[in-house]
Motif scaffolding. Structure first.
Motif, mmCIF file in Angstrom:
data_model
loop_
_atom_site.group_PDB
_atom_site.id
_atom_site.type_symbol
_atom_site.label_atom_id
_atom_site.label_comp_id
_atom_site.label_asym_id
_atom_site.label_seq_id
_atom_site.Cartn_x
_atom_site.Cartn_y
_atom_site.Cartn_z
ATOM 1 N N PHE A 1 0.844 -1.195 0.000
ATOM 2 C CA PHE A 1 0.000 0.000 0.000
ATOM 3 C C PHE A 1 0.876 1.239 0.000
ATOM 4 O O PHE A 1 2.033 1.201 0.407
ATOM 5 N N THR A 2 0.308 2.320 -0.469
ATOM 6 C CA THR A 2 0.917 3.642 -0.375
ATOM 7 C C THR A 2 -0.171 4.580 0.124
ATOM 8 O O THR A 2 -1.227 4.702 -0.500
ATOM 9 N N LEU A 3 0.089 5.208 1.259
ATOM 10 C CA LEU A 3 -0.864 6.113 1.890
ATOM 11 C C LEU A 3 -0.132 7.389 2.295
ATOM 12 O O LEU A 3 1.089 7.464 2.206
ATOM 13 N N THR A 4 -0.871 8.362 2.777
ATOM 14 C CA THR A 4 -0.283 9.613 3.262
ATOM 15 C C THR A 4 -0.561 9.711 4.756
ATOM 16 O O THR A 4 -1.710 9.610 5.185
ATOM 17 N N ASN A 5 0.513 9.912 5.540
ATOM 18 C CA ASN A 5 0.333 9.940 6.996
ATOM 19 C C ASN A 5 -0.017 11.334 7.516
ATOM 20 O O ASN A 5 -0.147 12.295 6.745
ATOM 21 N N GLN A 6 -0.142 11.430 8.830
ATOM 22 C CA GLN A 6 -0.546 12.663 9.504
ATOM 23 C C GLN A 6 0.443 13.805 9.299
ATOM 24 O O GLN A 6 0.110 14.956 9.541
ATOM 25 N N ASP A 7 1.634 13.525 8.837
ATOM 26 C CA ASP A 7 2.624 14.568 8.565
ATOM 27 C C ASP A 7 2.699 14.911 7.083
ATOM 28 O O ASP A 7 3.580 15.670 6.664
ATOM 29 N N GLY A 8 1.804 14.306 6.278
ATOM 30 C CA GLY A 8 1.804 14.562 4.837
ATOM 31 C C GLY A 8 2.843 13.747 4.088
ATOM 32 O O GLY A 8 3.089 13.974 2.915
ATOM 33 N N SER B 1 4.390 10.264 2.474
ATOM 34 C CA SER B 1 3.961 9.014 1.854
ATOM 35 C C SER B 1 4.565 7.844 2.629
ATOM 36 O O SER B 1 5.761 7.836 2.921
ATOM 37 N N ILE B 2 3.723 6.871 2.982
ATOM 38 C CA ILE B 2 4.189 5.675 3.678
ATOM 39 C C ILE B 2 3.733 4.439 2.912
ATOM 40 O O ILE B 2 2.708 4.467 2.234
ATOM 41 N N THR B 3 4.514 3.379 3.031
ATOM 42 C CA THR B 3 4.182 2.116 2.376
ATOM 43 C C THR B 3 4.296 0.986 3.401
ATOM 44 O O THR B 3 4.766 1.204 4.523
ATOM 45 N N ARG B 4 3.915 -0.185 2.982
ATOM 46 C CA ARG B 4 4.037 -1.345 3.870
ATOM 47 C C ARG B 4 5.490 -1.542 4.302
ATOM 48 O O ARG B 4 5.767 -1.935 5.436
ATOM 49 N N LYS B 5 6.423 -1.260 3.419
ATOM 50 C CA LYS B 5 7.843 -1.449 3.730
ATOM 51 C C LYS B 5 8.302 -0.599 4.916
ATOM 52 O O LYS B 5 9.248 -0.957 5.602
ATOM 53 N N ASP B 6 7.622 0.521 5.170
ATOM 54 C CA ASP B 6 7.963 1.360 6.319
ATOM 55 C C ASP B 6 7.701 0.644 7.645
ATOM 56 O O ASP B 6 8.195 1.070 8.695
ATOM 57 N N PHE B 7 6.924 -0.432 7.607
ATOM 58 C CA PHE B 7 6.577 -1.164 8.817
ATOM 59 C C PHE B 7 7.331 -2.488 8.931
ATOM 60 O O PHE B 7 7.247 -3.159 9.961
ATOM 61 N N ASP B 8 8.056 -2.860 7.881
ATOM 62 C CA ASP B 8 8.833 -4.098 7.911
ATOM 63 C C ASP B 8 9.899 -4.035 9.005
ATOM 64 O O ASP B 8 10.437 -2.971 9.299
ATOM 65 N N GLY B 9 10.158 -5.173 9.617
ATOM 66 C CA GLY B 9 11.229 -5.259 10.602
ATOM 67 C C GLY B 9 10.760 -5.212 12.043
ATOM 68 O O GLY B 9 11.531 -5.502 12.953
ATOM 69 N N LYS B 10 9.495 -4.825 12.260
ATOM 70 C CA LYS B 10 8.946 -4.783 13.617
ATOM 71 C C LYS B 10 7.513 -5.302 13.563
ATOM 72 O O LYS B 10 6.797 -5.061 12.595
ATOM 73 N N PRO B 11 7.067 -5.979 14.609
ATOM 74 C CA PRO B 11 5.648 -6.325 14.669
ATOM 75 C C PRO B 11 4.822 -5.034 14.683
ATOM 76 O O PRO B 11 5.244 -4.028 15.268
ATOM 77 N N TRP B 12 3.673 -5.074 14.047
ATOM 78 C CA TRP B 12 2.840 -3.885 13.998
ATOM 79 C C TRP B 12 1.374 -4.261 13.878
ATOM 80 O O TRP B 12 1.042 -5.405 13.586
ATOM 81 N N ALA B 13 0.533 -3.287 14.151
ATOM 82 C CA ALA B 13 -0.909 -3.503 14.086
ATOM 83 C C ALA B 13 -1.549 -2.417 13.242
ATOM 84 O O ALA B 13 -1.043 -1.296 13.153
ATOM 85 N N VAL B 14 -2.662 -2.783 12.622
ATOM 86 C CA VAL B 14 -3.416 -1.843 11.796
ATOM 87 C C VAL B 14 -4.888 -1.910 12.184
ATOM 88 O O VAL B 14 -5.400 -2.979 12.533
ATOM 89 N N THR B 15 -5.544 -0.767 12.168
ATOM 90 C CA THR B 15 -6.990 -0.700 12.334
ATOM 91 C C THR B 15 -7.517 0.327 11.348
ATOM 92 O O THR B 15 -6.745 1.052 10.716
ATOM 93 N N PHE B 16 -8.816 0.386 11.201
ATOM 94 C CA PHE B 16 -9.449 1.251 10.208
ATOM 95 C C PHE B 16 -10.468 2.142 10.905
ATOM 96 O O PHE B 16 -11.267 1.672 11.719
#
Length: 195
Positions: A31-38, A40-55
């Motif tokens: 995925f490619t999304l825009t975060n609260q700081d404007g 661009s973030i992708t799934r790769k930004d979360f690789d390497g650590k356990p993480w959680a997502v909600t909607f």
């Protein structure tokens, strides 16, 4: 767990349990999304650590829906950030499905409101992001989350709930359907995903 949707349209729940089970052990889609700081973030930004997502969407009026998801995520983020053994170990991501209103500035303000009055404006643990419908729907659908504009009130969404925990490699370790989980439950599942 019982899946929930807006009380206005429980028929939207068909097939959700099957999608929840189908996601376990699979890699979350790119995925490619825009975060609260404007940014661009992708799934790769979360690789390497356990993480959680909600909607979520920021204008959701239902206490057991987005309000509870955001309270649980902010509580978990505050616990992670304030614990030397946890700080930097896990990541959290709330994805908005309301790009018309949840721009980066609105998400930043929303997140700060949940982090607390005296909390530093630090989104290194918990990020909030938004994308156009064609960017969010594939991720939401992967977990069996359904959402659509409410036909009776165009300012609201009819939606189900999904929160998922990923291992450091992006594979799904746990899916919570509904709102019957706590920040503590989330931290337990993140710890399991770290093993």
């Amino acid at each position: 767990n019982v899946a929930v949707a807006s009380p206005r349209d429980p028929a939207k729940l068909e097939g959700i349990k099957a999608a929840e089970v189908a996601a376990l052990g699979k890699q979350i889609p790119e995925f490619t999304l825009t975060n609260q700081d404007g940014r661009s973030i992708t799934r790769k930004d979360f690789d390497g650590k356990p993480w959680a997502v909600t909607f979520i969407y920021a204008q959701c009026p239902l206490p057991e829906y987005c309000i509870k998801m955001s309270t649980n995520f902010s509580d978990a983020a505050n616990q992670i950030s304030s614990n030397a053994n946890l700080k930097g170990k896990y990541r959290l991501l709330s994805i908005s499905f309301d790009p018309a209103r949840d721009n980066p500035e609105a998400l930043r303000k929303y997140g700060l409101g949940y982090l607390g009055k005296n909390a530093p404006p630090d989104f290194s643990t918990w990020q909030l992001a938004v994308g156009k419908d064609d960017a969010v729907k594939p991720i939401a659908g992967f977990f069996g989350l359904r959402y659509e504009v409410d036909g009776n009130d165009k300012t609201q969404f009819v939606h189900s709930l999904r929160t998922a925990v990923m291992k450091a490699d992006g594979t799904v370790a746990k899916v919570f359907a509904g709102s019957d989980w706590t920040a503590g439950d989330l931290l337990v599942e993140l710890e399991k995903a770290a093993k």
